[in-house]
Design a protein around this motif. Structure first.
Motif, PDB file in Angstrom:
ATOM      1  N   ASN A   2      29.187   1.880  -1.097  1.00 47.36           N
ATOM      2  CA  ASN A   2      29.646   3.031  -0.328  1.00 47.36           C
ATOM      3  C   ASN A   2      31.159   2.956  -0.130  1.00 47.36           C
ATOM      4  O   ASN A   2      31.667   2.091   0.579  1.00 47.36           O
ATOM      5  CB  ASN A   2      28.941   3.051   1.036  1.00 47.36           C
ATOM      6  N   HIS A   4      33.275   4.565   1.532  1.00 45.96           N
ATOM      7  CA  HIS A   4      33.915   4.783   2.834  1.00 45.96           C
ATOM      8  C   HIS A   4      34.145   3.483   3.591  1.00 45.96           C
ATOM      9  O   HIS A   4      34.953   3.439   4.523  1.00 45.96           O
ATOM     10  CB  HIS A   4      33.083   5.746   3.689  1.00 45.96           C
ATOM     11  N   LEU A   7      37.688   2.271   4.056  1.00 43.98           N
ATOM     12  CA  LEU A   7      38.609   3.013   4.914  1.00 43.98           C
ATOM     13  C   LEU A   7      38.922   2.242   6.192  1.00 43.98           C
ATOM     14  O   LEU A   7      38.125   1.450   6.676  1.00 43.98           O
ATOM     15  CB  LEU A   7      38.005   4.371   5.297  1.00 43.98           C
ATOM     16  N   LEU A  12      39.040   6.987   8.520  1.00 39.56           N
ATOM     17  CA  LEU A  12      37.678   7.489   8.711  1.00 39.56           C
ATOM     18  C   LEU A  12      37.687   8.714   9.608  1.00 39.56           C
ATOM     19  O   LEU A  12      37.015   9.718   9.327  1.00 39.56           O
ATOM     20  CB  LEU A  12      36.799   6.396   9.314  1.00 39.56           C
ATOM     21  N   TYR A  15      38.720  11.755   7.729  1.00 36.55           N
ATOM     22  CA  TYR A  15      37.629  12.256   6.892  1.00 36.55           C
ATOM     23  C   TYR A  15      36.605  13.019   7.733  1.00 36.55           C
ATOM     24  O   TYR A  15      36.047  14.027   7.277  1.00 36.55           O
ATOM     25  CB  TYR A  15      36.935  11.091   6.172  1.00 36.55           C
ATOM     26  N   THR A  20      34.907  15.763   5.101  1.00 37.97           N
ATOM     27  CA  THR A  20      34.543  14.995   3.911  1.00 37.97           C
ATOM     28  C   THR A  20      33.365  14.059   4.200  1.00 37.97           C
ATOM     29  O   THR A  20      32.500  13.835   3.350  1.00 37.97           O
ATOM     30  CB  THR A  20      35.750  14.190   3.413  1.00 37.97           C
ATOM     31  N   LEU A  21      33.359  13.498   5.396  1.00 37.89           N
ATOM     32  CA  LEU A  21      32.267  12.639   5.868  1.00 37.89           C
ATOM     33  C   LEU A  21      31.846  13.092   7.246  1.00 37.89           C
ATOM     34  O   LEU A  21      32.573  13.837   7.922  1.00 37.89           O
ATOM     35  CB  LEU A  21      32.726  11.177   5.943  1.00 37.89           C
ATOM     36  N   VAL A  26      27.633   8.153   7.699  1.00 40.08           N
ATOM     37  CA  VAL A  26      28.192   6.802   7.765  1.00 40.08           C
ATOM     38  C   VAL A  26      27.231   5.854   8.490  1.00 40.08           C
ATOM     39  O   VAL A  26      27.049   4.697   8.084  1.00 40.08           O
ATOM     40  CB  VAL A  26      29.570   6.840   8.465  1.00 40.08           C
TER      41      VAL A  26
END
Length: 501
Positions: A2, A4, A7, A12, A15, A20-21, A26
């Motif tokens: 993953n 992410h 980051l 984070l 995002y 984006t997330l 998450v």
């Protein structure tokens, strides 16, 4: 893998804000990774229902463009000696195996108020007594950087006692974790696992809800993969607490770090006493390299002396065991803790409950502490240790008149193999592993461990920075400057581990 997890916390958040997330995705990844990497044994238990509920609320806040703090939606793990309401808090011991607190520790409470997502409780040495995270009733925690995680004798320890929290961060399961630090229990595993580990000034972060080991030295600690992330977590949990009389009453001023930190004219001290027996060549070379780097960057680097350091580990051992014997007295099988099946007498109930509930390490410290506190020994051991503790604290006060930050090793070597570590007694392990870390606890000063490079065996090597009380801003500033120049990848071995699966 993953992506992410590479980051930082600020990235984070960006995002999350641009869509984006989102925190639910998450958190799902974090819980899945915790299960996939269960052989590391970082967690005693996960809290999926609570975590997913917190993530859902966080996702809604970002949709409404109303995040609470920079920690909103950030996945964090908690060492299992911090009370979590209605969730078992065991201290990795049979004595508290079924304990469900009716309240949250202040640290947990403040993280949730900041919007963080608490995903689970991490492994530790029983009652935080140890430096390897190998004495838990749930089994040992393994270091993600180990050359061989499947062989019985090929894996390396995480350090302790907060090894579960260090592994949760180093393996990329979560972005931050909370540990506790009594003599190095945050910095030691941070060093071995290649992450950042901060022990704040004593009293800066509330101990309310932290099940005590040594009241006069215990401090909640922070694990992250970067110094900036560490500052963000500290900003959320630091400050006065009316429920903890030992917290500093002055309001905490949040720390902001500049990417272009200037360390010119900061005075760096190199304590000569930390050139001690057992210091590995890898660590010594790293220490010299960073001292030279700081000098080249404009800092004033000089050798200093902390003359009572040699007595520090003996003083720590005496005071630790005296306070342990006092704190463990509450676990009698009647008011608190495991109750044995014994009806012959109250004395036998006490004895059997403690025999079944405590492991050998805990029982040994209780017995030794009671010996030191006997009337005939009190002045000879306990009072004398308190006097020498004052001398150790005075050493730091004196040296900080001419220096701003001290640079030392965190641990004397890379993480040992479990087979080598387990061949020594718990007392000997702590005496060796805590040599560089425990003086900061006795003086109550802040200290941070930061990863620098890999050893010849491919294991993280870290260094420690210490500064005067309540100077976390300076400490983190210097740490961030070093971090930016060594560019250590805290997640370097996750890919290797997953490729081996």
């Amino acid at each position: 893998m993953n992506r992410h997890i590479q980051l930082g916390i600020k990235e984070l958040g960006a995002y999350y804000r641009n869509g984006t997330l989102n925190p639910q995705v998450v958190t799902d990844f974090a819980l899945d990774d915790a299960v996939k990497l269960k052989s590391l044994n970082a967690f005693i238990r996960l809290m999926p229902e609570k975590a997913l509920h917190q993530a859902k609320e966080s996702t809604f806040r970002f949709q409404e463009k109303k995040p609470l703090t920079p920690l909103d939606g950030v996945t964090i793990a908690i060492k299992d000696n911090f009370c979590t309401k209605d969730v078992q808090t065991t201290c990795a011991s049979r004595m508290l195996e079924d304990f469900k607190p009716p309240y949250n520790a202040t640290v947990c409470e403040r993280l949730m108020e900041a919007g963080a997502v608490l995903i689970g409780k991490t492994n530790l040495d029983q009652f935080a007594m140890g430096s390897g995270t190998v004495d838990s009733i749930y089994g040992p925690t393994k270091n993600i950087w180990s050359e061989n995680l499947t062989s019985d004798d090929g894996w390396r320890i995480t350090g302790g006692s907060s090894g579960g929290s260090a592994t949760a961060v180093a393996s990329g399961i979560c972005f931050a974790a909370i540990g506790s630090d009594t003599g190095g229990s945050t910095r030691n595993p941070a060093s071995y696992c290649g992450v950042v580990g901060l022990k704040p000034t004593y009293g800066l972060v509330s101990r309310h809800g932290l099940i005590p080991l040594v009241n006069s030295m215990d401090v909640p600690g922070i694990f992250t993969r970067s110094v900036n992330d560490c500052a963000l977590v500290l900003n959320a949990i630091a400050g006065p607490d009316s429920r903890d009389s030992t917290t500093i009453k002055t309001p905490f001023k949040p720390i902001e770090l500049d990417l272009e930190e200037d360390i010119r004219n900061i005075r760096i001290g190199i304590p000569k006493e930390y050139h001690c027996p057992g210091l590995s060549q890898d660590v010594q070379e790293t220490w010299i390299k960073i001292a030279d780097m700081l000098e080249d960057g404009g800092s004033k680097v000089k050798q200093v002396s902390l003359p009572n350091t040699s007595a520090s580990i003996f003083v720590y051992s005496i005071l630790n065991q005296c306070e342990v014997s006092s704190n463990m007295a509450r676990y009698d099988g009647i008011e608190f803790g495991l109750r044995a099946d014994e009806e012959s007498s109250t004395e036998q109930l006490y004895a059997k409950s403690r025999a079944e509930g405590f492991n050998t390490v805990v029982k040994t410290r209780i017995l030794t502490g009671n010996f030191f506190l006997l009337r005939k020994n009190y002045e000879k051991y306990f009072e004398k240790a308190l006097k020498v503790r004052r001398l150790i604290a005075n050493d730091f006060d004196e040296v900080f008149k001419s220096t701003d930050v001290l640079l030392t090793p965190t641990t004397l070597s890379e993480a040992p193999l479990y087979k080598d570590f387990s061949s020594q007694s718990n007392r000997d392990q702590c005496a060796i592993q805590d040599f560089c870390t425990q003086p900061a606890n006795m003086a109550g000063i802040p200290a941070i461990s930061i990863p620098i490079r890999l050893s010849n065996n491919g294991m993280p090597i870290s260094l420690q920075l210490m500064s005067r009380k309540l100077s976390e801003s300076t400490l983190l500033k210097v740490a961030a400057w070093i971090e930016a120049r060594v560019d250590f990848n805290c997640l370097g071995n996750k890919q290797i581990y997953e490729a081996r699966k």
